[in-house]
Write an enzyme that holds these catalytic residues in place. Sequence first.
Site, short mmCIF file in Angstrom:
data_model
loop_
_atom_site.label_atom_id
_atom_site.label_comp_id
_atom_site.label_asym_id
_atom_site.label_seq_id
_atom_site.Cartn_x
_atom_site.Cartn_y
_atom_site.Cartn_z
N THR A 189 0.85 -1.20 0.00
CA THR A 189 0.00 0.00 0.00
C THR A 189 0.88 1.25 0.00
OG1 THR A 189 -0.23 -0.13 2.40
CG2 THR A 189 -1.97 -1.16 1.07
N THR A 219 1.38 4.46 1.58
CA THR A 219 2.12 5.04 2.71
C THR A 219 3.11 4.02 3.27
OG1 THR A 219 0.28 6.50 3.26
CG2 THR A 219 1.90 6.11 4.99
N CYS A 220 2.68 2.78 3.37
CA CYS A 220 3.50 1.72 3.93
C CYS A 220 4.74 1.48 3.08
CB CYS A 220 2.69 0.43 4.05
SG CYS A 220 1.09 0.64 4.85
N SER A 221 4.57 1.45 1.77
CA SER A 221 5.66 1.12 0.85
C SER A 221 6.55 2.31 0.52
CB SER A 221 5.09 0.58 -0.46
OG SER A 221 4.41 -0.64 -0.25
N LEU A 244 7.91 1.70 5.79
CA LEU A 244 8.87 0.59 5.67
C LEU A 244 10.24 1.06 5.19
CD1 LEU A 244 9.54 -2.40 5.93
CD2 LEU A 244 8.47 -2.75 3.70
#
Length: 182
Positions: free
Chosen positions: A53, A55-57, A61
């Site tokens: 996703t 924001t996560c990627s 992270l």
Amino acid sequence: MKSGTKLPEVTFHTRVRDASVEGPNPFRWEDKTTADYFAGKRVILFSLPGAFTPTCSTYQLPGFENGHADFKAAGVDEIYCMSVNDSFVMNKWAQDQGLKNVKVIPDGSGEFTRKMGMLVDKDNLGFGMRSWRYAAIINDGIVEAWFEEPGLMDNCPEDPYGFSSPENLMKHLNEVKEPELA
């Protein structure tokens, strides 16, 4: 979740690379427990709505991956990324992100996330049940510091991000370290 809280006991169903497994998918199942990940170590655990996703990627992270050396210098043994995704998805995401330092933990059934009080419904995005975004510093299975995004709710129309950012955790670690030097 508050500081001083013991993590729930859960078994995670993981897939690990095994050179003895032939074929295009050289992995085998391996169950790991909460103790396997957290006992006897000071770690950062951050959990997010989903692998791959935006924001996560793009931010969370990679920020922890790139800040790994600074977190180690601040006394953190390991950094774990958790999501309510199965091991196949988490391993592929780790590969896609080129992870060398952050380790992924699949919470495929959401059991750990539910026991942490962070399982939310994200049907509004077509996700189903997922983790609310949070991070924690865990010392030997006990929450040392907790960083939860505001607005915890089912079907949240926003994806808040900031409290659980690597920058915020590093700021906390630096503030905690300074009084010890005085």
